[in-house]
Design a protein around this motif. Structure first.
Motif, mmCIF file in Angstrom:
data_model
loop_
_atom_site.group_PDB
_atom_site.id
_atom_site.type_symbol
_atom_site.label_atom_id
_atom_site.label_comp_id
_atom_site.label_asym_id
_atom_site.label_seq_id
_atom_site.Cartn_x
_atom_site.Cartn_y
_atom_site.Cartn_z
ATOM 1 N N CYS A 225 -41.615 -6.092 3.493
ATOM 2 C CA CYS A 225 -40.748 -7.265 3.446
ATOM 3 C C CYS A 225 -41.470 -8.524 3.917
ATOM 4 N N ILE A 226 -42.786 -8.540 3.864
ATOM 5 C CA ILE A 226 -43.601 -9.686 4.250
ATOM 6 C C ILE A 226 -44.396 -10.188 3.059
ATOM 7 N N SER A 227 -44.304 -11.473 2.795
ATOM 8 C CA SER A 227 -45.147 -12.107 1.787
ATOM 9 C C SER A 227 -46.004 -13.168 2.478
ATOM 10 N N PRO B 170 -40.648 -11.323 0.215
ATOM 11 C CA PRO B 170 -40.803 -11.469 -1.236
ATOM 12 C C PRO B 170 -39.449 -11.627 -1.913
ATOM 13 N N TYR B 171 -39.322 -12.675 -2.722
ATOM 14 C CA TYR B 171 -38.042 -12.961 -3.359
ATOM 15 C C TYR B 171 -37.574 -11.801 -4.232
ATOM 16 N N SER B 172 -38.483 -11.165 -4.961
ATOM 17 C CA SER B 172 -38.111 -10.066 -5.847
ATOM 18 C C SER B 172 -37.492 -8.905 -5.072
ATOM 19 N N ARG B 173 -37.954 -8.671 -3.862
ATOM 20 C CA ARG B 173 -37.423 -7.571 -3.065
ATOM 21 C C ARG B 173 -36.092 -7.929 -2.412
ATOM 22 N N ALA C 137 -33.710 -7.317 -5.292
ATOM 23 C CA ALA C 137 -33.551 -5.885 -5.515
ATOM 24 C C ALA C 137 -32.767 -5.203 -4.401
ATOM 25 N N GLY C 138 -32.572 -5.875 -3.290
ATOM 26 C CA GLY C 138 -31.859 -5.294 -2.164
ATOM 27 C C GLY C 138 -32.731 -4.505 -1.211
ATOM 28 N N THR C 139 -34.048 -4.507 -1.426
ATOM 29 C CA THR C 139 -34.967 -3.790 -0.557
ATOM 30 C C THR C 139 -35.111 -4.476 0.797
ATOM 31 N N CYS C 140 -35.130 -5.807 0.789
ATOM 32 C CA CYS C 140 -35.311 -6.597 1.991
ATOM 33 C C CYS C 140 -34.188 -7.610 2.139
#
Length: 125
Positions: free
Chosen positions: A30-32, A100-103, A106-109
């Motif tokens: 969950c880190i970009s 990361p915006y995509s995550r 997606a509900g991952t983060c």
């Protein structure tokens, strides 16, 4: 969840150097981008330097040419090398991590800011 811990702050004379470190742990997927902020007494917290996962960097005009941000993705570490320190650099320095915006989509983060506890940097004249 992400945890950030800063270290390396201290008292230094004007013209000296310090190297700050930030260690990330937990759900590090969950880190970009990562960055360093600072907050002096009576002032708003300001972004000092930032670095993307690609290695692209950004610096505030007040520190450009004196500070260098870097990261080690394998170790989940980010650093701030501070040279030619001035009394105006005195502040509490905080490590920050973006998700990361995509995550997030997606509900991952979770779409939340992650912050360290801060480390004090004091530059004497």
């Amino acid at each position: 969840q992400v945890q950030l811990v800063e270290s390396g702050g201290g008292l230094v004379q004007a013209g000296g150097s310090l190297r700050l470190s930030c260690a990330a742990s937990g759900d590090t997927i969950c880190i970009s981008a990562m960055g360093w902020y600072r907050q002096a007494p009576g002032k708003e917290r300001e972004l000092v330097a930032a670095i993307a996962s690609t290695g692209s960097t950004w610096y505030a005009d007040s520190v450009k040419g004196r500070f260098t941000i870097s990261r080690d993705n394998a170790k989940n570490m980010v650093y701030l090398q501070m040279n030619s320190l001035e009394p105006e650099d005195t502040a509490v320095y905080y490590c920050n991590a973006d998700t990361p915006y995509s995550r997030v989509v997606a509900g991952t983060c979770r779409a939340e800011d992650y912050w360290g506890q801060g480390t004090q940097v004091t530059v004497s004249s």
